[in-house]
Enzyme design. Structure first.
Site, mmCIF file in Angstrom:
data_model
loop_
_atom_site.group_PDB
_atom_site.id
_atom_site.type_symbol
_atom_site.label_atom_id
_atom_site.label_comp_id
_atom_site.label_asym_id
_atom_site.label_seq_id
_atom_site.Cartn_x
_atom_site.Cartn_y
_atom_site.Cartn_z
ATOM 1 N N HIS A 199 -3.787 -5.638 1.922
ATOM 2 C CA HIS A 199 -3.491 -5.897 3.334
ATOM 3 C C HIS A 199 -4.085 -7.264 3.663
ATOM 4 O O HIS A 199 -4.744 -7.881 2.834
ATOM 5 C CB HIS A 199 -4.163 -4.843 4.227
ATOM 6 N N CYS A 238 0.813 -1.214 0.000
ATOM 7 C CA CYS A 238 0.000 0.000 0.000
ATOM 8 C C CYS A 238 0.853 1.273 0.000
ATOM 9 O O CYS A 238 1.534 1.544 -0.979
ATOM 10 C CB CYS A 238 -0.987 -0.066 1.171
HETATM 11 N N1 GLN Z 1 -2.227 7.064 2.591
HETATM 12 C C1 GLN Z 1 -2.270 6.196 1.464
HETATM 13 C C2 GLN Z 1 -3.577 6.278 0.676
HETATM 14 O O1 GLN Z 1 -4.630 6.527 1.242
HETATM 15 C C3 GLN Z 1 -1.969 4.760 1.872
HETATM 16 C C4 GLN Z 1 -2.970 4.159 2.787
HETATM 17 C C5 GLN Z 1 -2.555 2.788 3.317
HETATM 18 O O2 GLN Z 1 -1.386 2.421 3.343
HETATM 19 N N2 GLN Z 1 -3.528 2.038 3.842
HETATM 20 O O3 GLN Z 1 -3.533 6.093 -0.517
#
Ligand code: GLN
Length: 236
Positions: free
Chosen positions: A194, A94
């Site tokens: 995730h 992510c």
């Molecule tokens: N802040 C980033 C987004 O919203 C990554 C979010 C995350 O790692 N869950 O795209």
């Protein structure tokens, strides 16, 4: 810890580790130990330089401010980039995709220079992508559907050096209209999944491990509970 110990770098779990992404390192360690390898997790936290000598690296997700701290740290201590250049496998989850890319824009629209390890750029999309994501892998060595939980606002565009990890069959994935999920470039594999991703996708875990160990195949592990988790998640 002997010379033959496989060392798994868990990079910045203090700032990058939403949704139990640190579990990816545990899965790698456990799958090695079940096959008789010595394996240890090396946690690299914010004040510490990133070593370039580990066998495999994992990085988790993060929200904007934590993501920025991690970006600055990896730019200052380029051990991860050096290790990747030598072929050490890197799993980026992510926000870590965004951090390792050329640049990303935060949800308030500010552009931040990334680490430049992978040829991607990320900009916030109108709608947050949240929910289950299922994909069909494009990377050689993977055959089974990939499954995870995504929660991101950033949409990631691949440049010419990068390729997708998989094609989305359910959910959003990279979120820029090309139908792709994740990124592959050199020894780096990135995904928005995730879960933790490797608990849900043992084939991906073993692909990373074969690369870390420099072997062609690994003895299969018969783990009915992992198969059951996959069945449940793919049905969900
Ligand atoms: N802040 C980033 C987004 O919203 C990554 C979010 C995350 O790692 N869950 O795209």
């Amino acid at each position: 810890m002997g010379d033959s110990t496989v060392r798994i770098g868990l990079v910045l779990p203090d700032v990058m580790g939403t949704y139990g992404d640190g579990g990816n390192a545990l899965v790698l360690r456990q799958r090695l130990r079940m096959r008789g390898y010595d394996a240890e997790i090396v946690e690299i936290t914010l004040p510490e330089p990133v070593p370039n000598s580990l066998d495999i690296y994992t990085l988790g997700g993060a929200e904007d401010s934590a993501q920025r701290l991690a970006t600055r740290h990896l730019q200052r201590y380029p051990g991860l980039q050096e290790a990747a250049a030598k072929g050490a496998p890197v799993l980026a989850i992510c926000a870590a995709i965004q951090v390792l890319g050329n640049w990303y824009e935060t949800s308030s629209g500010e552009r931040v220079d990334g680490v430049g390890l992978i040829d991607v750029t990320t900009s916030p999309q109108a709608k947050r992508a949240i929910g289950e994501v299922t994909t069909s892998p494009m990377l050689a060595g993977l055959t089974a559907a990939l499954t995870g939980f995504e929660n991101h606002r950033g949409g990631t565009k691949l440049g010419p050096e990068a390729t997708g990890l998989a094609r989305v069959t359910r959910g959003v994935g990279n979120g820029v209209g090309d139908g792709l999920e994740g990124v592959v470039q050199g020894s780096v594999i990135g995904t928005y999944m995730h879960g933790p991703a490797l608990a849900r996708n043992p084939e991906l875990a073993d692909l990373l491990l074969t690369r870390a160990l420099g072997v062609d195949t690994l003895e299969p592990l018969n783990l009915p509970e992992v198969d059951q988790l996959r069945r449940e998640r793919l049905r969900a």
